[in-house]
Enzyme design. Structure first.
Site, short mmCIF file in Angstrom:
data_model
loop_
_atom_site.label_atom_id
_atom_site.label_comp_id
_atom_site.label_asym_id
_atom_site.label_seq_id
_atom_site.Cartn_x
_atom_site.Cartn_y
_atom_site.Cartn_z
N TYR A 72 -8.54 -7.86 7.22
CA TYR A 72 -9.73 -7.46 6.41
C TYR A 72 -11.07 -8.09 6.33
O TYR A 72 -11.06 -9.29 6.84
CB TYR A 72 -9.25 -6.80 5.21
N ASN A 77 -4.53 -5.40 12.42
CA ASN A 77 -5.48 -4.98 12.42
C ASN A 77 -6.52 -5.79 13.51
O ASN A 77 -7.70 -6.06 12.98
CB ASN A 77 -6.29 -4.83 10.86
N HIS A 114 -7.72 -10.74 -1.44
CA HIS A 114 -6.99 -10.43 -0.17
C HIS A 114 -7.73 -10.95 0.98
O HIS A 114 -8.66 -10.61 1.47
CB HIS A 114 -6.94 -8.90 0.09
N ASN A 132 -4.87 -10.08 6.83
CA ASN A 132 -4.30 -8.92 7.59
C ASN A 132 -5.64 -8.20 8.25
O ASN A 132 -5.56 -7.28 8.24
CB ASN A 132 -3.69 -8.09 6.63
N THR A 159 0.78 -1.24 0.09
CA THR A 159 -0.10 -0.06 0.05
C THR A 159 0.90 1.45 -0.13
O THR A 159 1.64 1.35 0.90
CB THR A 159 -1.06 -0.16 1.16
C1 8OZ Z 1 -0.10 -1.13 5.14
C2 8OZ Z 1 -0.75 0.02 5.29
C3 8OZ Z 1 -2.25 -0.08 4.57
C4 8OZ Z 1 -2.47 -1.24 4.11
C5 8OZ Z 1 -2.21 -4.93 4.19
C6 8OZ Z 1 -3.46 -3.60 2.83
O1 8OZ Z 1 -1.66 -4.90 5.40
C7 8OZ Z 1 -2.55 -3.72 3.71
C8 8OZ Z 1 -2.07 -2.32 4.15
C9 8OZ Z 1 -0.61 -2.39 4.63
O2 8OZ Z 1 -2.55 -5.85 3.68
#
Ligand code: 8OZ
Length: 366
Positions: A183, A238, A178, A181, A25
């Site tokens: 999400y 996250n 994806h 992480n 990113t």
């Molecule tokens: C770092 C900053 C923002 C998003 C991920 C898409 O960790 C990200 C991400 C990484 O998969």
């Protein structure tokens, strides 16, 4: 015994070597449109066997950070086509990463400034990046709302449409789902973020349901040989947490094995952090064995904290592909540097997120 520098295939993708640029990113896409210099940035790195684009939102609702790109509007696809043309011109291959952030978002970024969506209305203890006076600023994520059951088919369709847009219009060689992480798809899979009592919560089968439905829909859209997936069984990113990740992810890869993916991309340990976590043990060899024993033929891609030496060992131990994230930012010719055991340049943290050409397309080759 193959080496990192030997060609290979991942589904329909023919790769000139086994070194992959991981998704990164960079927050340089105002209005979700990649800038013209993105074509230069990716083409500079085209000697990788495969480039995976930065995570790219499948819809407006899927967006969780300022100035990240999308795959749902014509201007976005036109801009991406310049990127894929430049990469192909340079002899490379590129897939895009299909992203829905779920609860990792902020009302400011959502359609109508609404609440971000999630499996359950549990706020993630994490921060997103917003720009304040042009300065990237880490900001707590907003309280999400739980998705209605009736909304899930629309989300599955948004993944499929973004995949079609990516391949048919933007010229990508394929897509990576994806699933990592913390999400949306990871939120559904893991107990820390999913307290649903319907068909998408509770048992492992239920929590994995959305990820598998999305994978089937994306495969229907662009083909199994052009579809990969990224998973992070024990990442701390996250606020992701699952009470029992080993059986969860062994179930997931056994189900994925039936679908004939191009590759499975595994983040080992904490994303961008330690590869081993004392309080989150995980057996990656058992995960790979579960996939192969179930008939999975996709390339097995490993990630997180690899250097040349560790990558060579991973290939000797049976990994098909090794992806490198942060080292690719400051080392556009990473394949050559690993091949020649040359020193790696350090990235400039100040230009990691946001900004323009500086810290993006001005890192020199050897
Ligand atoms: C770092 C900053 C923002 C998003 C991920 C898409 O960790 C990200 C991400 C990484 O998969």
């Amino acid at each position: 015994m193959p080496t990192l520098f030997d060609p290979t295939t991942a589904g329909d993708l023919r790769l000139s070597n086994r070194i992959v640029m991981a998704p990164l990113t960079r927050n340089r896409s105002p209005n979700a449109i990649p800038p013209d210099i993105a074509a230069t940035y990716y083409a500079q790195r085209a000697t990788a066997g495969l480039l995976i684009s930065e995570a790219t939102a499948i819809s407006h609702q899927a967006q969780g950070y300022a100035d990240v790109p999308g795959l749902y509007a014509p201007e976005q696809l036109t801009a991406w086509k310049k990127v894929t043309d430049a990469v192909h011109q340079a002899g490379g291959r590129i897939v895009t990463q299909l992203w829905h952030v779920g609860r990792v978002s902020h009302t400011e970024l959502q359609p109508g400034n609404g609440a971000p969506v999630a499996p359950s209305a549990i706020t993630a203890n994490t921060r997103t990046v917003l720009f304040r006076d042009g300065v990237p600023t880490f900001t707590p994520t907003s309280q999400p709302r739980a998705l209605e059951l009736s909304e899930l088919p629309g989300i599955v369709q948004a993944y499929a449409q973004a995949a079609r847009n990516a391949v048919d219009v933007a010229g990508f060689d394929g897509v990576e789902i994806h699933g990592a992480n913390g999400y949306l798809l990871d939120q559904f899979m893991k107990t820390g973020s999913n307290q649903r009592t319907d068909a998408y919560g509770g048992s492992i089968e239920n929590r994995a349901r959305l990820l598998l439905e999305v994978t089937r829909a994306v495969i229907d859209a662009v083909g199994s040989g052009r579809t990969g997936i990224r998973l992070s069984p024990v990442t701390t990113a996250n606020d992701a947490f699952d009470a029992n990740p080993q059986p969860l992810f062994e179930y997931v890869v056994r189900e994925l094995a039936k679908l004939g993916l191009a590759y499975v991309h595994i983040i080992e340990g904490a994303t961008g952090g330690p590869r081993e976590l004392a309080d989150r043990p995980f057996d990656y060899a058992a995960l790979k064995k579960a996939y192969r024993d179930a008939g999975g033929k996709g390339a097995w891609m490993v990630n997180n904290g690899y250097d040349g030496e560790l990558a060579r060992k991973a290939v000797e131990a049976g990994a098909d592909l090794v992806s490198f994230g942060r080292p690719y930012i400051a080392n556009p010719d990473l394949v050559r540097r690993i091949h020649e055991n040359a020193p790696l340049a350090e990235l400039d943290k100040k230009t990691l997120y946001g900004g323009g050409a500086k810290g993006y397309i001005d890192y020199p080759t050897l």
